[in-house]
Design a protein around this motif. Structure first.
Motif, short mmCIF file in Angstrom:
data_model
loop_
_atom_site.label_atom_id
_atom_site.label_comp_id
_atom_site.label_asym_id
_atom_site.label_seq_id
_atom_site.Cartn_x
_atom_site.Cartn_y
_atom_site.Cartn_z
N GLY A 249 6.29 15.96 -0.80
CA GLY A 249 5.77 15.02 0.62
C GLY A 249 4.42 14.22 1.18
N ILE A 250 3.57 13.78 0.30
CA ILE A 250 2.78 12.58 0.05
C ILE A 250 3.94 11.53 -0.35
CG2 ILE A 250 1.20 11.31 -0.98
CD1 ILE A 250 -0.34 13.86 -0.61
N PHE A 251 4.66 11.23 -1.62
CA PHE A 251 5.72 10.45 -1.87
C PHE A 251 6.75 10.28 -0.82
CE2 PHE A 251 9.44 9.80 -2.93
CZ PHE A 251 9.65 8.97 -4.24
N PHE A 252 7.78 11.51 0.10
CA PHE A 252 8.54 11.11 1.25
C PHE A 252 7.02 10.05 2.01
CE2 PHE A 252 10.99 14.00 -0.93
CZ PHE A 252 12.13 13.11 -1.31
N SER A 253 6.43 10.71 2.52
CA SER A 253 5.49 9.79 3.36
C SER A 253 5.55 8.27 3.15
CB SER A 253 4.33 10.73 3.70
OG SER A 253 4.17 12.21 4.20
N ALA A 254 5.41 8.14 1.96
CA ALA A 254 4.97 7.05 1.90
C ALA A 254 6.00 6.30 1.76
CB ALA A 254 4.84 6.77 0.31
N LEU A 255 7.30 6.78 1.52
CA LEU A 255 8.63 6.39 1.65
C LEU A 255 9.58 5.47 2.88
CD1 LEU A 255 11.15 8.15 -0.78
CD2 LEU A 255 9.97 6.39 -1.30
N ILE A 256 8.56 6.99 3.80
CA ILE A 256 8.75 5.74 5.42
C ILE A 256 7.92 4.82 5.82
CG2 ILE A 256 8.14 7.50 8.11
CD1 ILE A 256 9.05 10.20 6.44
N GLY A 257 6.90 5.46 5.63
CA GLY A 257 5.79 3.59 5.94
C GLY A 257 6.76 2.59 5.02
N MET A 258 6.39 2.83 3.94
CA MET A 258 7.51 1.85 3.30
C MET A 258 8.33 1.15 3.95
SD MET A 258 7.67 1.19 -0.92
CE MET A 258 8.18 2.84 -1.16
N SER A 259 9.53 2.02 4.39
CA SER A 259 10.70 1.58 4.86
C SER A 259 10.16 0.51 6.55
CB SER A 259 11.07 2.91 5.57
OG SER A 259 11.02 3.95 6.68
N ALA A 260 9.86 0.89 6.62
CA ALA A 260 9.58 -0.24 7.69
C ALA A 260 7.56 -0.46 8.49
CB ALA A 260 10.24 0.78 9.25
N PRO A 261 7.14 -0.65 7.28
CA PRO A 261 5.85 -1.33 7.20
C PRO A 261 4.72 -1.64 9.13
CG PRO A 261 6.12 -2.52 5.83
CD PRO A 261 7.47 -1.76 6.29
N PRO B 15 1.03 -1.03 -0.03
CA PRO B 15 0.14 0.20 -0.26
C PRO B 15 0.84 1.38 -0.53
CG PRO B 15 -0.13 -0.91 2.03
CD PRO B 15 0.82 -1.76 0.79
N TRP B 16 2.13 1.49 0.16
CA TRP B 16 2.67 2.56 0.69
C TRP B 16 2.64 1.98 -0.75
CZ3 TRP B 16 2.23 5.60 4.59
CH2 TRP B 16 1.76 5.33 5.71
N LEU B 17 3.82 1.34 -1.07
CA LEU B 17 4.46 1.82 -3.16
C LEU B 17 3.74 2.18 -3.68
CD1 LEU B 17 5.82 1.23 -4.50
CD2 LEU B 17 5.30 -1.24 -5.03
N LEU B 18 2.35 1.47 -3.76
CA LEU B 18 1.56 1.94 -3.90
C LEU B 18 0.56 3.72 -3.94
CD1 LEU B 18 -1.57 -0.38 -4.45
CD2 LEU B 18 0.19 -0.11 -6.53
N LEU B 19 1.74 4.14 -2.55
CA LEU B 19 0.52 5.66 -2.75
C LEU B 19 1.94 6.26 -3.26
CD1 LEU B 19 -0.42 8.00 -1.08
CD2 LEU B 19 0.71 7.56 1.19
N ALA B 20 3.61 5.93 -3.01
CA ALA B 20 4.17 6.78 -3.88
C ALA B 20 4.47 6.33 -4.78
CB ALA B 20 5.38 5.40 -3.69
N ILE B 21 3.55 5.36 -5.71
CA ILE B 21 4.00 5.66 -7.52
C ILE B 21 2.41 6.97 -7.68
CG2 ILE B 21 2.88 3.89 -9.46
CD1 ILE B 21 4.04 1.79 -7.54
N GLY C 170 2.29 12.67 7.85
CA GLY C 170 3.14 13.44 6.75
C GLY C 170 1.80 13.31 5.39
N TRP C 171 1.42 12.08 5.16
CA TRP C 171 0.74 12.19 4.07
C TRP C 171 -0.52 13.02 4.36
CZ3 TRP C 171 -2.63 6.91 3.22
CH2 TRP C 171 -3.28 6.86 2.58
N GLY C 172 -1.50 12.72 5.77
CA GLY C 172 -2.61 13.55 5.75
C GLY C 172 -1.16 15.13 6.03
N LEU C 173 -1.22 15.53 6.73
CA LEU C 173 -0.64 17.30 6.02
C LEU C 173 -0.19 17.47 4.97
CD1 LEU C 173 1.66 17.39 9.33
CD2 LEU C 173 0.11 18.23 9.07
N ALA C 174 0.31 16.82 3.51
CA ALA C 174 1.49 16.44 3.08
C ALA C 174 -0.54 16.79 1.31
CB ALA C 174 2.11 16.22 2.02
N ALA C 175 -1.81 15.92 1.83
CA ALA C 175 -2.40 15.92 1.55
C ALA C 175 -4.08 17.24 1.41
CB ALA C 175 -3.16 14.76 1.12
N GLY C 176 -3.77 17.59 3.15
CA GLY C 176 -4.33 18.30 3.40
C GLY C 176 -4.16 20.07 2.75
N TRP C 177 -2.97 19.73 2.90
CA TRP C 177 -2.11 21.73 2.30
C TRP C 177 -1.97 20.78 1.19
CZ3 TRP C 177 3.65 22.13 0.96
CH2 TRP C 177 3.86 23.55 0.24
#
Length: 168
Positions: free
Chosen positions: A48-60, A9-15, A72-79
């Motif tokens: 920001g969404i991309f980097f948040s996905a990388l953080i989640g993907m690093s240790a899911p 799911p984190w990879l899908l978010l990053a993509i 990070g995902w919420g803040l970036a998408a909200g912004w």
């Protein structure tokens, strides 16, 4: 819950974030549409969404990594949603572009994206201009829809996390 604790799911978010960035660059360089400063800030938010996905993907499986990724995902998408709303308001004549739309990007001193990557983060257009539409909706209106969907998905994922924690 097991699915949330995998990298997929984190990879899908990053993509999804990379596809949005690629689309933005295609519009700019392929279709020769000039991005305004708010468009550039939306690009930064999508990164920001991309980097948040990388953080989640690093240790899911780590709740800490997932929570940082979610935050990070919420803040970036909200912004990005806020910026899309502001830009849509300008294009629809609800907000004066001259009051809210600067010609130059104003990134913080520690993150001068417009200087480091001007081909991606340098504004060249004006906020009030509608240069493209699809199905009667301008680009910021599409971004508004996309970011609403991002936040809905995040809400669903967080509700699954919460439900699992409360029942587990």
């Amino acid at each position: 819950m097991r699915f949330i604790q995998t990298r997929l799911p984190w990879l899908l978010l990053a993509i999804s974030a990379l596809l949005l960035e690629a689309a933005a660059l295609y519009f700019q360089y392929g279709l020769e549409l000039d991005p305004c400063v708010l468009c550039i800030y939306q690009r930064a938010a999508v990164m920001g969404i991309f980097f948040s996905a990388l953080i989640g993907m690093s240790a899911p499986r780590s709740i800490v990594a997932r929570m940082i990724g979610y935050a990070g995902w919420g803040l970036a998408a909200g912004w990005c949603l806020y910026l899309a709303l502001e830009l849509s308001g300008m294009q629809l004549g609800m907000v004066q572009p001259s009051l809210s739309c600067d010609v130059n990007a104003k990134f913080p001193a520690w993150l001068k994206l417009d200087q480091w990557l001007p081909m991606v983060f340098q504004p060249t257009g004006f906020c009030g201009d509608i240069q493209w539409q699809f199905l009667g909706l301008s680009m910021p209106l599409w971004m508004l829809i996309i970011m609403l969907l991002q936040l809905i998905v995040l809400g669903v994922v967080l509700s699954i996390e919460l439900r699992t924690k409360l029942s587990g």
